[in-house]
Design a protein around this motif. Structure first.
Motif, short mmCIF file in Angstrom:
data_model
loop_
_atom_site.label_atom_id
_atom_site.label_comp_id
_atom_site.label_asym_id
_atom_site.label_seq_id
_atom_site.Cartn_x
_atom_site.Cartn_y
_atom_site.Cartn_z
N GLN A 26 -1.99 1.87 -41.45
CA GLN A 26 -3.30 1.14 -41.60
C GLN A 26 -2.09 0.19 -43.02
N ARG A 27 -1.58 0.54 -44.00
CA ARG A 27 -0.45 -0.79 -45.00
C ARG A 27 0.42 -1.06 -43.76
N ALA A 28 0.93 -0.99 -42.75
CA ALA A 28 1.60 -1.27 -41.60
C ALA A 28 1.37 -2.39 -40.90
N LEU A 29 0.17 -2.34 -40.55
CA LEU A 29 -0.73 -3.44 -39.52
C LEU A 29 -0.53 -4.27 -40.46
N VAL A 30 -1.68 -4.46 -41.40
CA VAL A 30 -1.99 -5.45 -42.53
C VAL A 30 -0.55 -6.38 -42.52
N LEU A 31 0.60 -5.76 -42.68
CA LEU A 31 1.68 -6.02 -43.36
C LEU A 31 2.46 -6.79 -42.54
N ALA A 32 2.31 -6.14 -41.53
CA ALA A 32 2.73 -6.68 -39.88
C ALA A 32 2.48 -8.21 -39.05
N HIS A 33 0.48 -8.31 -39.52
CA HIS A 33 0.69 -9.16 -39.82
C HIS A 33 0.46 -10.31 -40.46
N LEU A 34 0.56 -10.28 -41.46
CA LEU A 34 0.98 -11.04 -43.01
C LEU A 34 2.65 -11.91 -42.08
N THR A 35 3.54 -10.73 -42.37
CA THR A 35 5.34 -11.26 -41.92
C THR A 35 5.47 -11.46 -40.43
N GLY A 36 4.12 -12.08 -39.51
CA GLY A 36 5.08 -12.04 -38.42
C GLY A 36 5.28 -11.23 -37.58
N ALA A 37 5.95 -9.47 -38.43
CA ALA A 37 5.78 -8.76 -37.64
C ALA A 37 5.07 -8.30 -35.73
N TRP A 38 3.33 -8.98 -35.74
CA TRP A 38 2.73 -8.78 -34.99
C TRP A 38 2.93 -8.35 -33.28
N ARG A 60 -8.53 -4.36 -34.71
CA ARG A 60 -9.44 -4.84 -34.75
C ARG A 60 -9.89 -5.81 -35.35
N GLY A 61 -9.90 -5.38 -36.41
CA GLY A 61 -10.25 -6.78 -37.58
C GLY A 61 -9.75 -7.25 -37.75
N VAL A 62 -8.24 -6.74 -37.51
CA VAL A 62 -6.80 -8.02 -37.92
C VAL A 62 -7.00 -8.96 -36.86
N GLU A 63 -6.88 -8.33 -36.17
CA GLU A 63 -6.97 -9.45 -34.53
C GLU A 63 -7.97 -10.41 -34.49
N ALA A 64 -9.25 -10.07 -35.46
CA ALA A 64 -10.58 -11.16 -35.18
C ALA A 64 -10.19 -11.69 -36.84
N LEU A 65 -9.41 -11.39 -37.54
CA LEU A 65 -9.14 -12.08 -38.64
C LEU A 65 -7.71 -13.90 -38.08
N ARG A 66 -6.69 -13.34 -36.81
CA ARG A 66 -5.68 -13.53 -36.27
C ARG A 66 -6.80 -14.98 -35.68
N LEU A 67 -7.60 -14.64 -35.74
CA LEU A 67 -8.62 -15.51 -33.82
C LEU A 67 -8.29 -16.67 -35.50
N PRO A 68 -8.02 -18.44 -34.90
CA PRO A 68 -8.06 -19.44 -34.71
C PRO A 68 -9.25 -19.85 -35.62
N PRO A 69 -9.62 -20.26 -36.89
CA PRO A 69 -11.33 -21.40 -37.17
C PRO A 69 -12.09 -21.61 -36.83
N PHE A 84 -12.34 -0.75 -43.85
CA PHE A 84 -13.70 -1.96 -44.32
C PHE A 84 -12.95 -2.67 -45.94
N ARG A 85 -12.29 -1.36 -46.92
CA ARG A 85 -12.08 -1.70 -47.65
C ARG A 85 -10.84 -3.13 -47.87
N ILE A 86 -10.16 -2.45 -47.18
CA ILE A 86 -8.96 -3.29 -46.59
C ILE A 86 -9.18 -4.96 -45.87
N LEU A 87 -9.72 -5.20 -45.41
CA LEU A 87 -10.76 -6.43 -44.38
C LEU A 87 -11.18 -6.93 -45.43
N VAL A 88 -12.03 -6.21 -45.82
CA VAL A 88 -12.77 -7.49 -47.07
C VAL A 88 -12.08 -8.44 -47.86
N THR A 89 -10.78 -7.46 -48.32
CA THR A 89 -10.01 -8.37 -49.32
C THR A 89 -8.92 -9.35 -48.36
N GLN A 90 -8.86 -9.08 -46.96
CA GLN A 90 -7.76 -9.82 -45.74
C GLN A 90 -8.41 -10.91 -46.13
#
Length: 420
Positions: A26-38, A60-69, A84-90
């Protein structure tokens, strides 16, 4: 709800394999998303059916956040407290994001207020909108600017709040190139999980400074390679005990992992058990049980149900301290432990935050247990069945998908017979 009959009468040695660690993933998924390692390569290589449900939920939650505005993004968090708690903050730190989060009734009952209040305090003056349903949905509209670079949150209820916010600090550092910090108010429970978050931030190239309840992201330098993923130490707890009983071993047991549930290796020594590492992160447990256990929910709350199962077959009573946190999990695990011990013929005594487990003088011919939809209660019930050689009738076995989808297949490798 289905029922599964577990017959451990003909056990054989086997090398058992845990899933990847959902806490680490879970931690690695978020950090991969933030740093371009996705997308994270190690998760791409893992068979989909072997990924813990919580990892799939967070992905799935991170993929939703990666969609264009654009329109509101709907994210179903199922029963995943950490996702849930991680995605709320992200969601709150993704500029302009509009997100609607939902989940199970039990997830809605679990405490999230301190996290919400921390986000409102830090980002509300800049335009964060966070509204709560009763209990669903939780809707957020993220601001496009921020103010004072600090999140303040109580530490006594759950370290997941601080971990979520610290991952948010990483996102904000990359966006603004200024330090962001988390200040923890009061004592911190389950500190090892926050240290796991810090460990993953550093592995992904972030500089993190720690000082007396204050964690600050102060820099970033891209790592040379994507970090590897260890096996899940929560799952290794069940498998190591099963391997001890059957004379087998486990793999993917990285002893350098920062996961709090690795404390199992140390905690079982008091009972007379020892672990022996082998090549390629394999591990065996040996020894003869001669005493009870002593463990704290402040150190490793998710490990306590596993230790309770072991306590039922030890020759002396065991003591679990700081057990109040167990009431706030996927089920009331404190009550679940007491129910399991009673079903096996043992007794418990609860005084304040301390639970004493007295094993039965003799094992019952068989026992029954209801998982209550809690993956850990299902797996520790089966673990106790194997440890004792006593057949089990388990109601609700399918919930193991949350963290260990292949658990029943691993059990069958040891000769356990499963019938519905």
């Amino acid at each position: 709800m289905t029922q599964l009959h577990v017959d451990p009468k003909q056990l054989v040695p086997a090398v058992l394999t845990p899933p990847i660690s959902k806490s680490d993933a879970q931690r690695a998924l978020v950090l991969a998303h933030l740093t371009g390692a996705w997308p994270l390569p190690v998760l791409q290589e893992e068979p989909e059916h072997f990924l813990p449900a919580d990892v799939r939920v967070l992905r799935r939650g991170v993929e939703a956040l990666r969609l264009p505005p654009g329109p509101v993004r709907d994210v179903d968090c199922a029963d995943g407290g950490a996702p849930f708690r991680i995605l709320v903050t992200q969601a709150a730190v993704t500029p302009g994001a509009r997100v609607r989060l939902t989940g199970t009734p039990r997830l809605g009952e679990r405490p999230h207020g301190p996290l919400f209040e921390s986000l409102r305090e830090a980002l509300g003056p800049s335009g964060l909108v966070l509204t709560e349903g009763k209990p669903w949905p939780v809707e957020l509209q993220a601001p496009t600017r921020t103010g004072e670079p600090v999140f303040r949150v109580p530490g006594a209820q759950s370290s997941q709040y601080a971990s979520s916010l610290l991952l948010g600090c990483a996102a904000l550092y990359l966006r603004e190139r200024r330090p962001w910090r988390v200040e923890i108010i009061g004592p911190l429970t389950s500190e090892g999980y926050l240290e796991l978050t810090v460990s993953w931030l550093r592995r992904f190239g972030f500089a993190v400074q720690e000082q007396e309840g204050r964690y600050e992201v102060t820099g970033y330098r891209a790592p040379e390679r994507t970090p590897s993923m260890p096996g899940d130490w929560s799952s290794l707890g069940y498998l190591l005990l099963i391997a001890w009983r059957t004379g087998g071993g486990v793999e993917r047991a990285d002893l350098s992992s920062a996961h709090p549930d690795q404390a199992l290796v140390r905690l079982v020594e008091r009972a007379g058990l020892a672990t022996t590492p082998g090549p390629n992160d394999t591990l065996r447990m040996t020894g003869t049980a001669r005493d009870g256990l002593l463990a704290s929910g402040k150190e490793c709350p998710d490990l306590l149900p596993t230790l309770a199962a072991l306590a039922c077959v030890l020759p002396r009573p065991s003591t679990l301290t700081d057990v109040g946190i167990l009431r706030l999990k996927e089920s009331d695990r404190l009550e679940g432990i007491r129910t399991l011990v009673a079903a096996f013929g043992g007794t418990t005594h609860l005084e304040g935050e301390t639970l004493t487990i007295h094993p039965p003088a003799s094992h019952p011919p068989r026992f029954s247990m209801d998982s209550r939809g809690d993956h850990r209660l299902a797996m520790v019930s089966a673990t106790l069945s194997v440890l004792s050689g006593v057949p089990l009738s388990l109601t609700g076995p399918e919930c193991v998908e949350k963290s260990f989808p292949g658990f029943w297949q691993q059990l069958e490798r040891t000769g356990v017979r499963l019938t519905s």
